[in-house]
Scaffold this motif. Structure first.
Motif, PDB file in Angstrom:
ATOM      1  N   THR A   1      52.937  44.895  38.370  1.00  0.00           N
ATOM      2  CA  THR A   1      53.444  46.150  37.828  1.00  0.00           C
ATOM      3  C   THR A   1      54.129  45.932  36.482  1.00  0.00           C
ATOM      4  OG1 THR A   1      53.681  47.113  40.021  1.00  0.00           O
ATOM      5  CG2 THR A   1      55.034  48.070  38.262  1.00  0.00           C
ATOM      6  N   VAL A   2      55.004  44.937  36.409  1.00  0.00           N
ATOM      7  CA  VAL A   2      55.726  44.655  35.163  1.00  0.00           C
ATOM      8  C   VAL A   2      54.758  44.260  34.046  1.00  0.00           C
ATOM      9  CG1 VAL A   2      57.298  42.986  34.078  1.00  0.00           C
ATOM     10  CG2 VAL A   2      57.937  44.107  36.207  1.00  0.00           C
ATOM     11  N   ALA A   3      53.749  43.488  34.389  1.00  0.00           N
ATOM     12  CA  ALA A   3      52.774  43.038  33.390  1.00  0.00           C
ATOM     13  C   ALA A   3      51.751  44.111  33.046  1.00  0.00           C
ATOM     14  CB  ALA A   3      52.048  41.793  33.895  1.00  0.00           C
ATOM     15  N   ASP A   4      51.647  45.130  33.877  1.00  0.00           N
ATOM     16  CA  ASP A   4      50.578  46.127  33.808  1.00  0.00           C
ATOM     17  C   ASP A   4      49.227  45.410  33.877  1.00  0.00           C
ATOM     18  OD1 ASP A   4      49.238  48.515  33.768  1.00  0.00           O
ATOM     19  OD2 ASP A   4      49.654  48.969  31.669  1.00  0.00           O
ATOM     20  N   LEU A   5      49.098  44.614  34.935  1.00  0.00           N
ATOM     21  CA  LEU A   5      47.883  43.848  35.207  1.00  0.00           C
ATOM     22  C   LEU A   5      46.771  44.816  35.577  1.00  0.00           C
ATOM     23  CD1 LEU A   5      46.715  40.988  35.518  1.00  0.00           C
ATOM     24  CD2 LEU A   5      47.626  40.966  37.842  1.00  0.00           C
ATOM     25  N   ARG A   6      45.630  44.685  34.926  1.00  0.00           N
ATOM     26  CA  ARG A   6      44.513  45.616  35.109  1.00  0.00           C
ATOM     27  C   ARG A   6      43.438  45.001  36.000  1.00  0.00           C
ATOM     28  NH1 ARG A   6      46.850  49.802  34.456  1.00  0.00           N
ATOM     29  NH2 ARG A   6      44.843  50.805  34.384  1.00  0.00           N
ATOM     30  N   PRO A   7      42.896  45.766  36.945  1.00  0.00           N
ATOM     31  CA  PRO A   7      41.815  45.245  37.785  1.00  0.00           C
ATOM     32  C   PRO A   7      40.533  45.033  36.969  1.00  0.00           C
ATOM     33  CG  PRO A   7      42.734  47.267  38.707  1.00  0.00           C
ATOM     34  CD  PRO A   7      43.284  47.123  37.323  1.00  0.00           C
ATOM     35  N   ASN A   8      39.838  43.973  37.278  1.00  0.00           N
ATOM     36  CA  ASN A   8      38.513  43.767  36.704  1.00  0.00           C
ATOM     37  C   ASN A   8      37.576  44.839  37.235  1.00  0.00           C
ATOM     38  OD1 ASN A   8      39.907  41.079  37.227  1.00  0.00           O
ATOM     39  ND2 ASN A   8      38.333  40.450  35.769  1.00  0.00           N
ATOM     40  N   LYS A   9      36.673  45.309  36.393  1.00  0.00           N
ATOM     41  CA  LYS A   9      35.737  46.343  36.845  1.00  0.00           C
ATOM     42  C   LYS A   9      34.859  45.832  37.984  1.00  0.00           C
ATOM     43  CE  LYS A   9      32.282  45.262  33.405  1.00  0.00           C
ATOM     44  NZ  LYS A   9      30.922  45.495  33.246  1.00  0.00           N
ATOM     45  N   GLU A  10      34.610  44.538  38.031  1.00  0.00           N
ATOM     46  CA  GLU A  10      33.762  43.967  39.084  1.00  0.00           C
ATOM     47  C   GLU A  10      34.352  44.185  40.473  1.00  0.00           C
ATOM     48  OE1 GLU A  10      32.988  41.445  35.367  1.00  0.00           O
ATOM     49  OE2 GLU A  10      34.730  42.364  36.323  1.00  0.00           O
ATOM     50  N   PHE A  11      35.686  44.170  40.585  1.00  0.00           N
ATOM     51  CA  PHE A  11      36.319  44.355  41.885  1.00  0.00           C
ATOM     52  C   PHE A  11      35.988  45.708  42.505  1.00  0.00           C
ATOM     53  CE2 PHE A  11      39.638  41.102  40.609  1.00  0.00           C
ATOM     54  CZ  PHE A  11      39.247  40.170  41.542  1.00  0.00           C
ATOM     55  N   TYR A  12      35.855  46.723  41.662  1.00  0.00           N
ATOM     56  CA  TYR A  12      35.584  48.068  42.168  1.00  0.00           C
ATOM     57  C   TYR A  12      34.230  48.129  42.896  1.00  0.00           C
ATOM     58  CZ  TYR A  12      39.447  49.977  39.419  1.00  0.00           C
ATOM     59  OH  TYR A  12      40.687  50.265  38.897  1.00  0.00           O
ATOM     60  N   GLU A  13      33.328  47.253  42.523  1.00  0.00           N
ATOM     61  CA  GLU A  13      31.964  47.298  43.053  1.00  0.00           C
ATOM     62  C   GLU A  13      31.708  46.353  44.217  1.00  0.00           C
ATOM     63  OE1 GLU A  13      29.856  46.425  39.455  1.00  0.00           O
ATOM     64  OE2 GLU A  13      30.642  48.192  38.442  1.00  0.00           O
TER      65      GLU A  13
END
Length: 187
Positions: free
Chosen positions: A172-184
């Motif tokens: 949360t503090v870093a605003d870590l973004r999910p890789n698009k690959e994880f969604y799939e």
């Protein structure tokens, strides 16, 4: 491609210490992409080493099934509104549990998921430890024993909950973004 994290600089992989580069290369080879958590934690190499050493111990030196670990992670991460961990570990729930809808159910309300009584109790405990740790009592541990969890499993459940509360807060503090690959994955 979006940045792995938005609130801190992401180091170039070539500038990281050799042991971190090797770990990232191994992970990239196994998954087919570099999960952003590896790039983000490269920001502090000593923290990277400690974080992943503890992560590895939690998933490798346990009597819990991997799907149980990931179910805990997604449930805790849903409570904490941690987008990165819900998405990344949601993919792992879909894969390890072979249940494409379970991750979404756990992330939004684990009580509505189709769970066994012992998994329901495990996740109720995980939420209680996350939301109000000061209310956890020996009775909660007894209840986990009553549904079949061993002493070691209870320790491991609590350890996973604690670790992912830390992880969620850092993401949360870093605003870590999910890789698009994880969604799939696992759909």
């Amino acid at each position: 491609m979006s940045k792995p994290m938005r609130n801190f600089p992401v180091p170039d992989h070539e500038e990281l210490p050799e042991d971190l580069r090797e770990r990232i290369e191994d992970e990239t080879e196994q998954t087919g992409f570099t999960p952003n958590v590896f790039s983000a934690f490269g920001y502090k190499p000593s923290h990277f080493r400690a974080f992943f050493a503890y992560h590895d111990a939690l998933v490798e030196e346990t009597t819990l099934e991997r799907e149980e670990i990931e179910m805990i992670v997604v449930t805790v991460s849903g409570v904490n509104d941690c987008l990165y961990c819900v998405v990344a570990h949601g993919a792992l729930v879909r894969i390890y549990a072979e249940a494409p809808q379970l991750a979404d159910q756990l992330a939004t309300n684990h009580r509505s998921a189709d769970l066994s009584p012992n998994h329901q109790e495990m996740l109720d405990f995980a939420v209680k430890l996350t939301e109000s740790p000061e209310t956890v009592t020996r009775g909660d541990l007894a209840q986990l024993r009553n549904v079949g969890f061993s002493e070691e499993e209870i320790w491991d459940i609590a350890s996973v909950v604690a670790f992912y509360n830390l992880s969620n807060r850092m993401a949360t503090v870093a605003d870590l973004r999910p890789n698009k690959e994880f969604y799939e994955l696992g759909r």
